[in-house]
Every structure is written in C-alpha cells, then in structure tokens.
Design a protein around this motif. Structure first.
Motif, PDB file in Angstrom:
ATOM      1  N   ILE A   1     -28.101 -30.946 -49.408  1.00 44.09           N
ATOM      2  CA  ILE A   1     -29.294 -30.466 -50.117  1.00 44.09           C
ATOM      3  C   ILE A   1     -30.283 -31.595 -50.340  1.00 44.09           C
ATOM      4  O   ILE A   1     -31.484 -31.450 -50.072  1.00 44.09           O
TER       5      ILE A   1
ATOM      6  N   ALA B   1     -31.791 -25.952 -51.126  1.00 49.14           N
ATOM      7  CA  ALA B   1     -30.444 -25.401 -51.305  1.00 49.14           C
ATOM      8  C   ALA B   1     -30.344 -24.003 -50.712  1.00 49.14           C
ATOM      9  O   ALA B   1     -29.418 -23.693 -49.953  1.00 49.14           O
TER      10      ALA B   1
ATOM     11  N   LEU C   1     -35.701 -28.922 -54.513  1.00 50.34           N
ATOM     12  CA  LEU C   1     -34.240 -28.896 -54.412  1.00 50.34           C
ATOM     13  C   LEU C   1     -33.718 -27.467 -54.321  1.00 50.34           C
ATOM     14  O   LEU C   1     -32.808 -27.181 -53.531  1.00 50.34           O
TER      15      LEU C   1
ATOM     16  N   LYS D   1     -23.567 -27.938 -58.067  1.00 49.47           N
ATOM     17  CA  LYS D   1     -24.159 -27.112 -57.019  1.00 49.47           C
ATOM     18  C   LYS D   1     -24.353 -25.683 -57.512  1.00 49.47           C
ATOM     19  O   LYS D   1     -25.321 -25.007 -57.134  1.00 49.47           O
TER      20      LYS D   1
ATOM     21  N   THR E   1     -22.180 -25.834 -47.572  1.00 43.57           N
ATOM     22  CA  THR E   1     -23.299 -26.697 -47.958  1.00 43.57           C
ATOM     23  C   THR E   1     -22.865 -27.631 -49.081  1.00 43.57           C
ATOM     24  O   THR E   1     -22.274 -27.184 -50.072  1.00 43.57           O
TER      25      THR E   1
END
Length: 263
Positions: A47, A30, A26, A65, A42
């Motif tokens: 992601i 990202a 992850l 995030k 984003t």
C-alpha cells in the motif's frame, strides 16, 4: 471518490489537479490493491509503495491494515457522540437517537461507490466482517449510553435503553444494507426513515415508571449478567475467551465467533 466537476482550490488550482491528502491517497491505494490482488494478498508495504510514502506515514493514520478499510467511522462516531451530548432534556429520546443514527447513513451516502466497494470487500473477508461488528457495537453503545442517562431512575431504564439502541441499529442497518446490495442505486434516506419510523412507533411512548421492578437489583447491585460463569443454568454451555487487554475489539469478536462455531 471524486466528483466529475472540479472546484477551484488554493492558488487557482483545481481540486482534481491538487494532490490528494496523504490519508486519502493511502485509502485509494489500498482499495486499488484489494481489488487487483485481494485483501489477504495485499500488505501494508504494498500500500505505501503504491501511495509513494513510507510505513511510518501509514501507521500515523491507521493502526492496522483493517483500519484503512474503515477510514471514516472514527469521525462519524465522534460526530454522533457530540450530537447526542448536545441534546437537551426537552428532546424526545427515541427521536434523538434515530436522528443520531442518520449521521451514519449520511456518511455512507457521501460516497456511494466507495461504500458499495467496501460492503463487497467485507462480505468476502471474515476478519473484516468481525471488525465491522465491533464498529457497529460501538455505535450501539453510544446510543445506549445516551438513553441510559435519559432513563436513569426509571423502572427498567437500562433494559429499555439497550432495547431501543439495538432496535435503532437493526432498523438502520437493514435499510442501509438493502441499499448497498442494490449497488447504491437511488437515495437510501427514504428507506432508512421508514425503518426508523418503525422503532419510534414501537418505543416512543410514555417514559418508564419510576423505580426498579420487584426482584430486580438496583443500580450498583449485582445482576444475573454480572455474576460470571458460576451463574449459568445447569446444562448451559459456557465459552471463555482470553484476550490481551490491548487487543482490538474486532479480534476479540473474531475469536468469539470461532469458539462458538456454526450456530
């Protein structure tokens, strides 16, 4: 985020061939998207789509995030707290907090490329800078809490603890950021050691005298910083920020910066 050589993993597979842990996947997804599209553009959905997992998996590891940008600080803060707690009365307090600060440096030095990438990203996104300030504040408070306990009962013990903690963080960050601005070239340990040596030279002396100074409130008594807005001197501006109790600290810092405006 991986080394050029591959070590053998379970079942005879190499680490390079093994599937990375979901948390690491992850983070990698990202930062790839942040680089390609920009942070603001984003989304969490972007992601998890790139990582090949669901939204629930993302929030199992990261509350927001912003947290995926700082995946290692919770572990480092826990390690620092454990290190300080494991200390003894025989430890010289200023040396102990300087050694604790080096744990943060080691975290950054584990992966220079990632650390530099994150540094660049936080310089570009105001919200991440505010988040980073909240992280730094937590490190400082951990150092100050240890020192307050060591200086308990001494004159200006709390003041001395807070001053030393702030100085350690400032010295550490000055050297660390110089290294990050150089794109992670060289070994930052010598620069951080030099900066922390300045703190030890300034503060590592005789312990503060026993008892509070004349006119200073004893522990538990109300001090000037605890009296609220009514204690502000005439002519001073007072800024009040209202936030939800469950609001993340970085959001509160961001609101405060906005309220204060340019200084």
């Amino acid at each position: 985020m991986s080394s050029s050589s591959a070590a053998a993993g379970p079942g005879g597979r190499t680490e390079a061939a093994a599937k990375p842990p979901m948390r690491d996947a992850l983070v990698a997804a990202a930062f790839r998207l942040f680089t390609e599209r920009g942070y603001e553009q984003t989304t969490v959905d972007d992601i998890v789509a790139l990582a090949g997992v669901g939204r629930r998996s993302f929030f199992r590891y990261f509350p927001s995030k912003e947290d995926v940008v700082f995946p290692d600080h919770e572990r480092c803060l826990a390690d620092m707290t454990a290190f300080l707690t494991a200390g003894t009365d025989a430890d010289e307090p200023v040396r102990r907090v300087c050694d604790a600060a080096r744990l943060v440096l080691l975290m950054y030095a584990e992966n220079p490329a990632f650390s530099v990438q994150r540094y660049r990203l936080t310089r570009q996104v105001p919200g991440l800078r505010a988040y980073e300030l909240s992280v730094v504040w937590r490190y400082e408070r951990a150092l100050a809490a240890y020192l307050r306990a060591r200086f308990a009962g001494h004159r200006d013990g709390t003041l001395r603890a807070d001053m030393i903690a702030a100085a350690v963080v400032a010295a550490h960050n000055n050297a660390l950021r110089s290294w990050l601005r150089s794109d992670g070239q060289g070994d930052p340990r010598a620069a951080v050691d030099h900066a922390l040596a300045q703190v030890r030279a300034a503060f590592a002396g005789a312990p503060p005298a026993s008892g509070p100074p004349a006119g200073e409130p004893r522990d538990g008594a109300e001090g000037p910083s605890e009296r609220g807005p009514s204690a502000a001197r005439s002519g001073e501006d007072v800024v009040v920020v209202v936030a939800r109790r469950d609001a993340p600290l970085w959001r509160v810092v961001q609101e405060l910066e906005t309220a204060l405006g340019p200084r």
